[in-house]
Design an enzyme around this catalytic site. Structure first.
Site, PDB file in Angstrom:
ATOM      1  N   LYS A 148       3.722  20.485 -26.916  1.00  0.00           N
ATOM      2  CA  LYS A 148       2.481  20.127 -27.613  1.00  0.00           C
ATOM      3  C   LYS A 148       2.092  21.191 -28.633  1.00  0.00           C
ATOM      4  O   LYS A 148       1.128  21.026 -29.369  1.00  0.00           O
ATOM      5  CB  LYS A 148       1.347  19.934 -26.611  1.00  0.00           C
ATOM      6  N   CYS A 197      -3.150   8.830 -19.277  1.00  0.00           N
ATOM      7  CA  CYS A 197      -3.123   9.551 -17.998  1.00  0.00           C
ATOM      8  C   CYS A 197      -4.503  10.119 -17.666  1.00  0.00           C
ATOM      9  O   CYS A 197      -4.610  11.243 -17.155  1.00  0.00           O
ATOM     10  CB  CYS A 197      -2.074  10.660 -17.998  1.00  0.00           C
ATOM     11  N   HIS A 243      -6.590  15.168 -16.978  1.00  0.00           N
ATOM     12  CA  HIS A 243      -5.320  14.440 -17.050  1.00  0.00           C
ATOM     13  C   HIS A 243      -4.829  14.255 -15.608  1.00  0.00           C
ATOM     14  O   HIS A 243      -5.106  15.095 -14.739  1.00  0.00           O
ATOM     15  CB  HIS A 243      -4.334  15.307 -17.847  1.00  0.00           C
TER      16      HIS A 243
END
Ligand code: 7TS
Length: 418
Positions: A237, A376, A134
């Protein structure tokens, strides 16, 4: 309800119907249809008890922590520090002082880059990252490399999105100071062999930082078993709130690192004449008033997650992934990106003649939330010759019916844009 319960070899049952009942947001409608939320890799939804933790905190014991000698401050401090112990257990860290609260994975990685990196990296040194990263595990190293002059080397991935471990072995050398890799890829779902990678890094005298943002929601993590030097994850998350995350670091490393941000709470004494001395870890790395309510709510989220059981959650998500993979594979001109064996519940795909953005917008009109874009992870997508994919990602509360709704909606939308 049979369809909603699984029983693996030694995996406990997951009662998805009662799990769903704990998430108020799952009963809302979007564009007149029941919400089908499949953007869990970006942010998972929060169960009622996490939401209620905010109400409880602000309604009963809102106070700044570590500083007041009054009842509210004591209660807030106890709840905040109680969460540190919850996180310690969640990661199986040896000590609570190895747990540092941050704003999220991004800030945790920036902390390592700025505190450990500035003290330990220079010209001639090498940091290994992977093509699966990422941007939050790429850009902090690029910014620092520009200043300090070290070199970033990239571990390649194959056409399935699997890291090339032979190439990793070959890249490791006496100049390698740090390996920074994710545990699970957000774009493709690849699960990386971080324990093996840690052993190899250590054999070369290098440290390893593991970005666990996409692992902690799906599998049990044991930082001591991995032998990670640093491990980062985000609350939002893993069924928790935004604005809070964790950096785990081995105590000896954290103790040797200089502070990053300066301010209240991270000092021992401050004097214009004698200079400033710093607090012990973890407080040395927690300058200023933290996100107190968010940290406390994160504790609720982690207790909820471990209460349900990560083994059961991971196994259920595999069922969802299998069903979704089979359904979308029937669609003409659809290509799945990321086919690593044993990957997590992430399904990335592109469709001939239909742009990802259009698919995302139109499928939202049918109540289905998926992610479209570069996630990303631009260097990874570039290798596969695309600048965007559609991504469906799964959580404990998703159902097989939702997967079918998603697949039907996808077919309809593709028919519209082609
Ligand atoms: N690392 C990984 C592997 C991630 O998936 C993300 C966020 C981050 C780091 C950054 O986490 P943050 O909480 O600090 O922002 N991933 C995604 C995603 O896949 N879609 O939106 C955010």
């Amino acid at each position: 309800m049979n369809e909603l319960a699984i029983r693996g070899a030694d995996v406990p049952t997951l009662d998805v119907a009662s799990i769903r009942a704990e998430f108020p947001i799952l009963s809302r409608q979007v564009h007149g249809r029941p919400l089908v939320y499949l953007d869990n890799a970006a942010t998972s939804q929060t169960p009622r008890r996490v939401i209620e933790a905010f109400d409880d905190y602000y309604g009963r014991y809102n106070a700044n922590i570590h500083r007041g000698l009054h009842t509210l401050a004591d209660e807030a401090t106890a709840a905040f520090e109680g969460t540190r112990e919850t996180v310690r257990g969640f990661l199986n860290a040896a000590e609570g002082r190895e747990i540092i609260f941050t704003r999220g994975t991004t800030e945790a990685i920036n902390l390592v880059a700025n505190a450990w990196g500035r003290a330990n990296l220079g010209a001639g040194d090498e940091v290994l990252i992977s093509r699966l990263e990422h941007h939050s595990n790429i850009v902090p190293w690029q910014l620092l490399a520009r200043e300090l002059g070290f070199t970033i080397k990239v571990i390649p991935v194959d056409e399935r999105g699997v890291l090339d471990l032979d190439a990793y072995r070959a890249l490791l050398g006496e100049r390698t100071r740090l390996v920074a890799v994710n545990h699970v890829s957000n774009a493709f779902g690849t699960v990386n062999p971080v324990k093996e990678m840690a052993a190899l890094a250590h054999a070369h005298g290098a440290l390893i930082l593991v970005d666990g943002a996409q692992a902690t929601p799906h599998q049990e993590v044991d930082v001591r078993d991995i032998d990670a030097d640093f491990y980062a994850f985000s609350g939002h998350k893993v069924y928790g709130p935004t604005g809070v995350g964790v950096l785990y670091g081995k105590a000896a490393l954290l103790e040797a690192m200089p502070p990053w941000q300066g301010g209240g709470e991270m000092i021992s004494t401050v004097s214009f004449e004698a200079g400033t001395t710093f607090a012990e870890i973890p407080h040395k790395f927690e300058a200023g008033t933290p996100a107190i309510a968010e940290v406390i709510a994160l504790g609720e989220a982690l207790r909820w997650t471990t209460g349900v059981g990560l083994a059961a959650i991971g196994a259920w998500e595999q069922r969802l992934l299998e069903r979704a993979t089979a359904a979308v594979s029937r669609i003409d001109g659809l290509r799945i990106l990321g086919t690593a064996p044993g990957k997590a519940g992430v399904l990335s795909f592109v469709v001939d003649g239909a742009h990802a953005q259009d698919i995302g917008l139109l499928i939202d009109q049918l109540g289905v939330a998926i992610r479209t874009g570069h996630h990303c992870a631009q260097p990874l997508l570039a290798q596969f010759g695309v600048d965007a994919t559609c991504r469906a990602s799964f959580a404990a509360y998703n159902t097989l019916d939702e997967i079918d709704t998603f697949a039907e909606a996808l077919e309809r939308v593709i028919g519209m844009v082609r």
